[in-house]
Design a protein around this motif. Structure first.
Motif, mmCIF file in Angstrom:
data_model
loop_
_atom_site.group_PDB
_atom_site.id
_atom_site.type_symbol
_atom_site.label_atom_id
_atom_site.label_comp_id
_atom_site.label_asym_id
_atom_site.label_seq_id
_atom_site.Cartn_x
_atom_site.Cartn_y
_atom_site.Cartn_z
ATOM 1 N N ALA A 132 0.943 0.664 -8.635
ATOM 2 C CA ALA A 132 -0.208 0.627 -9.534
ATOM 3 C C ALA A 132 -0.274 1.874 -10.415
ATOM 4 C CB ALA A 132 -1.492 0.469 -8.722
ATOM 5 N N VAL A 133 0.072 3.022 -9.855
ATOM 6 C CA VAL A 133 0.045 4.276 -10.623
ATOM 7 C C VAL A 133 1.151 4.303 -11.672
ATOM 8 C CG1 VAL A 133 0.439 6.780 -10.460
ATOM 9 C CG2 VAL A 133 -1.072 5.638 -8.812
ATOM 10 N N TRP A 134 2.364 3.953 -11.274
ATOM 11 C CA TRP A 134 3.525 4.097 -12.149
ATOM 12 C C TRP A 134 3.831 2.855 -12.983
ATOM 13 C CZ3 TRP A 134 5.647 8.735 -12.975
ATOM 14 C CH2 TRP A 134 5.339 9.740 -12.060
ATOM 15 N N GLY A 135 3.194 1.741 -12.685
ATOM 16 C CA GLY A 135 3.539 0.500 -13.357
ATOM 17 C C GLY A 135 2.544 0.016 -14.386
ATOM 18 N N GLU A 136 1.753 0.913 -14.921
ATOM 19 C CA GLU A 136 0.758 0.491 -15.902
ATOM 20 C C GLU A 136 1.386 -0.013 -17.196
ATOM 21 O OE1 GLU A 136 -3.194 3.023 -14.834
ATOM 22 O OE2 GLU A 136 -1.667 4.053 -16.020
ATOM 23 N N GLU A 137 2.543 0.529 -17.565
ATOM 24 C CA GLU A 137 3.143 0.179 -18.849
ATOM 25 C C GLU A 137 4.445 -0.590 -18.743
ATOM 26 O OE1 GLU A 137 3.261 3.574 -21.431
ATOM 27 O OE2 GLU A 137 1.268 4.210 -20.783
ATOM 28 N N GLN A 138 5.112 -0.488 -17.602
ATOM 29 C CA GLN A 138 6.383 -1.182 -17.446
ATOM 30 C C GLN A 138 6.663 -1.435 -15.974
ATOM 31 O OE1 GLN A 138 9.093 1.539 -19.277
ATOM 32 N NE2 GLN A 138 9.164 2.924 -17.555
ATOM 33 N N PRO A 139 7.554 -2.394 -15.682
ATOM 34 C CA PRO A 139 7.888 -2.667 -14.275
ATOM 35 C C PRO A 139 8.465 -1.424 -13.588
ATOM 36 C CG PRO A 139 8.731 -4.388 -15.699
ATOM 37 C CD PRO A 139 8.252 -3.281 -16.605
ATOM 38 N N VAL A 140 8.233 -1.351 -12.297
ATOM 39 C CA VAL A 140 8.687 -0.213 -11.498
ATOM 40 C C VAL A 140 9.764 -0.703 -10.531
ATOM 41 C CG1 VAL A 140 7.979 1.571 -9.860
ATOM 42 C CG2 VAL A 140 6.399 0.825 -11.646
ATOM 43 N N SER A 141 10.873 0.024 -10.489
ATOM 44 C CA SER A 141 11.955 -0.363 -9.585
ATOM 45 C C SER A 141 11.623 0.027 -8.148
ATOM 46 C CB SER A 141 13.265 0.319 -9.999
ATOM 47 O OG SER A 141 13.219 1.699 -9.694
ATOM 48 N N LEU A 142 12.164 -0.741 -7.230
ATOM 49 C CA LEU A 142 11.972 -0.406 -5.817
ATOM 50 C C LEU A 142 12.631 0.921 -5.479
ATOM 51 C CD1 LEU A 142 12.315 -3.792 -3.913
ATOM 52 C CD2 LEU A 142 10.262 -2.601 -4.671
ATOM 53 N N ALA A 143 13.741 1.216 -6.146
ATOM 54 C CA ALA A 143 14.432 2.486 -5.890
ATOM 55 C C ALA A 143 13.529 3.675 -6.214
ATOM 56 C CB ALA A 143 15.721 2.559 -6.690
ATOM 57 N N SER A 144 12.754 3.576 -7.302
ATOM 58 C CA SER A 144 11.881 4.696 -7.666
ATOM 59 C C SER A 144 10.711 4.822 -6.683
ATOM 60 C CB SER A 144 11.387 4.566 -9.107
ATOM 61 O OG SER A 144 10.552 3.444 -9.260
ATOM 62 N N ILE A 145 10.164 3.691 -6.252
ATOM 63 C CA ILE A 145 9.097 3.740 -5.242
ATOM 64 C C ILE A 145 9.658 4.311 -3.944
ATOM 65 C CG2 ILE A 145 7.504 2.380 -3.829
ATOM 66 C CD1 ILE A 145 7.354 0.366 -6.159
ATOM 67 N N ALA A 146 10.835 3.841 -3.557
ATOM 68 C CA ALA A 146 11.466 4.304 -2.317
ATOM 69 C C ALA A 146 11.653 5.813 -2.323
ATOM 70 C CB ALA A 146 12.810 3.600 -2.128
ATOM 71 N N LYS A 147 12.081 6.330 -3.453
ATOM 72 C CA LYS A 147 12.323 7.778 -3.554
ATOM 73 C C LYS A 147 11.007 8.553 -3.443
ATOM 74 C CE LYS A 147 14.531 11.245 -6.442
ATOM 75 N NZ LYS A 147 15.254 11.519 -7.669
ATOM 76 N N ARG A 148 9.996 8.142 -4.185
ATOM 77 C CA ARG A 148 8.711 8.859 -4.163
ATOM 78 C C ARG A 148 8.006 8.747 -2.823
ATOM 79 N NH1 ARG A 148 8.517 6.798 -9.487
ATOM 80 N NH2 ARG A 148 7.439 4.916 -8.769
ATOM 81 N N GLN A 149 8.097 7.581 -2.184
ATOM 82 C CA GLN A 149 7.347 7.338 -0.950
ATOM 83 C C GLN A 149 8.173 7.519 0.321
ATOM 84 O OE1 GLN A 149 4.080 6.985 -0.943
ATOM 85 N NE2 GLN A 149 4.177 7.199 -3.172
ATOM 86 N N GLU A 150 9.458 7.784 0.157
ATOM 87 C CA GLU A 150 10.365 7.972 1.287
ATOM 88 C C GLU A 150 10.343 6.761 2.228
ATOM 89 O OE1 GLU A 150 9.279 11.770 2.963
ATOM 90 O OE2 GLU A 150 10.204 12.854 1.305
#
Length: 142
Positions: free
Chosen positions: A18-36
């Protein structure tokens, strides 16, 4: 009541989306990295969220996931139920009208279980993802 990693990690991942996807789709890899959280586990969580109509997937090179509805309309309870199923901490036939309990008419402990169940459900249903997105952004701006 103790939530499993599905609920805990899934809520974190959903807020991240919700935070990172306001303007474009968010990859699972980027969520995985930020959230471990591992990508393979995120795939399982996103499948549950997609089935519940809370996220949509976008295919392609710039693909990923987006939140399916306005974040002001999605409660923490919606997310947790999509991931965990029923979140009532106590199963009690005396407070569930679809079940039968031979002791229901004399059992006063069902009052306690109902209040606990109602309190938890009322709490998670009153916290909206939009609030958590704003709080996340506020903390990041420090």
């Amino acid at each position: 009541m103790k939530l499993s990693t599905k609920g805990r990690y899934g809520l974190r991942a959903f807020i991240d989306l919700a935070v990172w996807g306001e303007e474009q789709p968010v990859s699972l890899a980027s969520i995985a990295k930020r959230q471990e959280i591992s990508v393979s586990y995120l795939e399982q969580l996103m499948a549950k969220l997609k089935k519940a109509g809370l996220v949509t997937s976008v295919r392609g090179a710039n693909g990923g996931y987006t939140v399916a509805k306005p974040v002001e309309e999605i409660s923490v309870g919606d997310v947790l139920r999509a991931l965990e199923g029923d979140i009532t901490p106590v199963e009690c036939a005396g407070i569930d009208s679809s079940q039968q309990c031979s002791s229901s008419s004399q059992c006063v402990s069902k009052i306690v279980w109902k209040r606990i169940n109602d309190s938890i459900n009322d709490t998670v249903d009153s916290i909206y993802i939009g609030e958590l997105v704003r709080e996340s952004k506020r903390q990041d701006s420090r």
